[in-house]
Design a protein around this motif. Structure first.
Motif, mmCIF file in Angstrom:
data_model
loop_
_atom_site.group_PDB
_atom_site.id
_atom_site.type_symbol
_atom_site.label_atom_id
_atom_site.label_comp_id
_atom_site.label_asym_id
_atom_site.label_seq_id
_atom_site.Cartn_x
_atom_site.Cartn_y
_atom_site.Cartn_z
ATOM 1 N N SER A 196 -12.317 19.863 14.949
ATOM 2 C CA SER A 196 -11.727 18.749 14.240
ATOM 3 C C SER A 196 -10.654 19.313 13.318
ATOM 4 N N SER B 62 -13.944 13.878 17.561
ATOM 5 C CA SER B 62 -13.861 12.414 17.622
ATOM 6 C C SER B 62 -13.998 11.884 19.044
ATOM 7 N N ASP C 242 -17.014 9.352 18.589
ATOM 8 C CA ASP C 242 -16.590 7.952 18.511
ATOM 9 C C ASP C 242 -17.023 7.140 19.733
#
Length: 186
Positions: free
Chosen positions: A46, A16, A20
């Protein structure tokens, strides 16, 4: 002219913390380039498992800070620990900092800031296990979702990604405004 953002990473990044910010930057109109000592693809982590592959856009050897407007350093425990042992990667971090360009490091990535010799006297945050290292390198450590000290932006963990992205995009907009003013007065 579109601002270009380098994302410096290798295998073992927090999924992330790369994906992101990359997505938020692209949605905001910035061009992102994933740079790595690896070629082809790199894999993140993850939830304690290997994550999805991410395409490498440019080799570390080809990378030049002068061609980019900012640097993003994703965390994860493995990724920055490997990169901080790579002289070219550490020099790139120094080059961005010396040029006054935004350097955004999250989670364990502030290890790269320590290795680049750019922590002393700065206010920073990170994953809890990195905080003693930051203090030992002369940094002032705070426990908050984002710490901004000049061109350096740091955050603690994936929960802080929205604030991390917002701080980076704000610095990029300020940088673009300054560039436009410089061009107008020239």
């Amino acid at each position: 002219m579109t601002q270009r953002i380098m994302i410096l990473s290798t295998n073992g990044f927090e999924q992330s913390e790369l994906e992101d910010p990359k997505s938020a930057l692209e949605k905001a109109g910035y061009e992102t380039t994933v740079v790595s000592p690896e070629s082809g693809e790199i894999r993140g982590f993850s939830s304690g498992e290997w994550g999805d592959p991410v395409k490498v856009d440019m080799s570390l050897e080809e990378a030049d800070a002068s061609k980019f407007d900012a640097l993003v350093l994703p965390g994860g425990q493995i990724n920055p620990d490997i990169l901080r042992m790579n002289d070219k990667a550490v020099q790139l971090v120094r080059d961005f900092n010396e040029a006054g360009k935004p350097v955004a490091a999250i989670c364990h990535a502030p290890w790269m800031l320590i290795e680049a010799g750019m922590v002393e006297g700065r206010t920073l945050t990170s994953w809890p296990s990195v905080r003693t290292d930051l203090e030992n390198a002369g940094g002032k450590v705070v426990d908050q979702e984002v710490a901004i000290d000049g061109n350096v932006i740091t955050s603690r963990n994936p929960d802080d990604i929205p604030a991390f992205n917002e701080a980076l995009i704000k610095q990029l907009k300020e940088q673009a405004s300054k560039s436009e003013l410089s061009l107008e007065s020239a």
